[in-house]
Design a protein around this motif. Structure first.
Motif, PDB file in Angstrom:
ATOM      1  N   ALA A   1       0.924  -1.231  -0.103  1.00  0.00           N
ATOM      2  CA  ALA A   1       0.091   0.207   0.135  1.00  0.00           C
ATOM      3  C   ALA A   1       0.903   1.278   0.098  1.00  0.00           C
ATOM      4  N   VAL A   2       1.953   1.272   0.939  1.00  0.00           N
ATOM      5  CA  VAL A   2       2.912   2.484   0.821  1.00  0.00           C
ATOM      6  C   VAL A   2       3.531   2.786  -0.679  1.00  0.00           C
ATOM      7  N   SER A   3       3.721   1.489  -1.118  1.00  0.00           N
ATOM      8  CA  SER A   3       4.347   1.640  -2.666  1.00  0.00           C
ATOM      9  C   SER A   3       3.635   2.158  -3.642  1.00  0.00           C
ATOM     10  N   ILE A   4       2.002   1.737  -3.490  1.00  0.00           N
ATOM     11  CA  ILE A   4       1.300   2.332  -4.592  1.00  0.00           C
ATOM     12  C   ILE A   4       0.607   3.775  -4.225  1.00  0.00           C
ATOM     13  N   ALA A   5       0.836   4.116  -2.807  1.00  0.00           N
ATOM     14  CA  ALA A   5       0.661   5.471  -2.406  1.00  0.00           C
ATOM     15  C   ALA A   5       1.718   6.584  -2.943  1.00  0.00           C
ATOM     16  N   HIS A   6       2.777   5.852  -3.102  1.00  0.00           N
ATOM     17  CA  HIS A   6       3.976   6.739  -3.523  1.00  0.00           C
ATOM     18  C   HIS A   6       4.603   6.559  -5.118  1.00  0.00           C
ATOM     19  N   LEU A   7       3.916   5.528  -5.593  1.00  0.00           N
ATOM     20  CA  LEU A   7       4.362   5.233  -6.993  1.00  0.00           C
ATOM     21  C   LEU A   7       3.315   5.199  -8.107  1.00  0.00           C
ATOM     22  N   ALA A   8       2.216   4.577  -7.785  1.00  0.00           N
ATOM     23  CA  ALA A   8       1.212   4.393  -8.698  1.00  0.00           C
ATOM     24  C   ALA A   8       0.573   5.618  -9.429  1.00  0.00           C
ATOM     25  N   ARG A   9       0.045   5.553 -10.503  1.00  0.00           N
ATOM     26  CA  ARG A   9      -0.374   6.940 -11.392  1.00  0.00           C
ATOM     27  C   ARG A   9      -1.542   7.167 -10.299  1.00  0.00           C
ATOM     28  N   LYS A  10      -1.873   8.640 -10.291  1.00  0.00           N
ATOM     29  CA  LYS A  10      -3.128   8.895  -9.517  1.00  0.00           C
ATOM     30  C   LYS A  10      -4.281   8.611 -10.198  1.00  0.00           C
ATOM     31  N   ASN A  11      -4.386   8.288 -11.570  1.00  0.00           N
ATOM     32  CA  ASN A  11      -5.677   7.911 -12.189  1.00  0.00           C
ATOM     33  C   ASN A  11      -5.596   6.424 -12.339  1.00  0.00           C
TER      34      ASN A  11
END
Length: 334
Positions: free
Chosen positions: A129-139
């Motif tokens: 979840a931390v990785s998604i929060a910081h690395l995934a595209r916002k959209n």
């Protein structure tokens, strides 16, 4: 008077924090904060992990080992002991079994014994979840799940809090277990679809792999530009969830570089000489603002979540403190 023998036998108290107590005091929010904070400390050099011991014991197909470390900022010192017993599930038990021992860094005395089964699942989910929060595209709109074991529902719940996903697609070796993920999606009023691995890759904006695979499941040609992958299942030499060529296409981040290249998903790309340790960034550097993280909408980002001891110590320390405050921990005199 010789007081040395008295000092040696002086009793002290420790906390016993049960599985039930951990579930009552540590939720996804607490786990996310603890894991994000310790990743930050690791990147600063104020927290470090000790070498991991993890071996097949030659009985019950089990893997057993120790993860430990010290966080100078949080003054958290300890060790997690446990492993993976693949036959437990048919007996109604969790495959992962562990306990965390916390020590006083000033005296070396044992402070607490904290049950680690639930905490292992929720800290692993917090890591992705931390990785998604910081690395995934916002959209990011479509979440792909590869794996539907015990930890998959923890992963899915945590991931859904990080982006406004509109659909979840999933694949599992045993398709009948996908009902676990379908049930979570029903709770969130999200469409769910069981798909092939190729279809999952072509549709997903974020992909979480959480399996015990020892050969690649997801091929490089199936991953579309802009995808973020959180590879969470590879934590032992020989394990592998994805085509190692994906790491050559991606900007790679991890919890700890040494583990990533030795027992994580990156071990195979490093062996094939298409990735070097210098090309891997600790995610704590993104958290601390020292690395930009994702640099374009087309960039593929990948988080190699190997599972470090400091994650376990961070959530166990939080559980011990909260359980003591709420009167949910048992005190035992040694």
């Amino acid at each position: 008077m010789d007081t040395s023998s008295e000092a040696l036998t002086q009793p002290h108290q420790i906390l016993i924090v049960s599985e039930d107590a951990c579930q009552k005091v540590i939720g996804r929010h607490e786990a996310f904060q603890a894991v994000e904070s310790v990743f930050s400390s690791m990147a600063k050099g104020s927290a470090y992990n000790f070498p991991v011991v993890r071996e097949a014991i030659g009985h019950a197909n089990a893997l057993y080992g120790f993860k430990s470390g010290f966080d100078r900022e949080g003054l958290v010192l300890g060790v997690k002991a446990g492993g993976y017993w693949p036959g437990n599930v048919v007996q109604g038990r969790t495959n992962h079994q562990s306990i965390v021992a916390l020590f006083d860094p000033d005296t070396g005395q044992l402070k607490a014994l904290v049950s680690g089964n639930y905490l292992t699942a929720i800290r692993t989910a917090a890591s992705s979840a931390v990785s998604i929060a910081h690395l995934a595209r916002k959209n990011a709109k479509v979440l792909g799940m590869i794996g539907a074991g015990f930890q998959s529902t923890f992963q899915l719940h945590a991931a859904l809090e990080q982006r406004d996903f509109e659909k979840v697609v999933a694949w599992n070796t045993h398709p009948e277990h996908l009902t676990r993920l379908a049930d979570v999606c029903r709770e969130h009023n999200l469409p769910f679809e069981a798909v092939s691995l190729q279809a999952l890759g072509s549709q997903s904006d974020v992909i979480i792999t959480i399996t015990s695979a020892s050969e690649p499941l997801l091929q490089a040609a199936w991953v579309k530009p802009g995808t973020h992958l959180a590879c969470m299942g590879t934590d032992t030499k020989g394990k592998q969830e994805i085509d190692h060529r994906i790491l050559a296409q991606a900007t790679v981040f991890t919890d700890e570089i040494d583990q990533s290249i030795s027992i994580g998903e990156a071990q195979h790309a490093v062996t094939a000489r298409i990735l070097s340790a210098e090309q891997i960034t600790p995610i704590g550097e993104v958290i601390n603002g020292l690395h930009q993280g994702r640099q374009s909408e087309q960039e593929i980002t990948l988080f190699d979540g190997t599972g470090v001891g400091l994650q376990d110590l961070a959530v166990a320390s939080a559980a011990a403190s909260l359980a003591e405050v709420r009167g949910l921990a048992q005190r035992v005199t040694l």
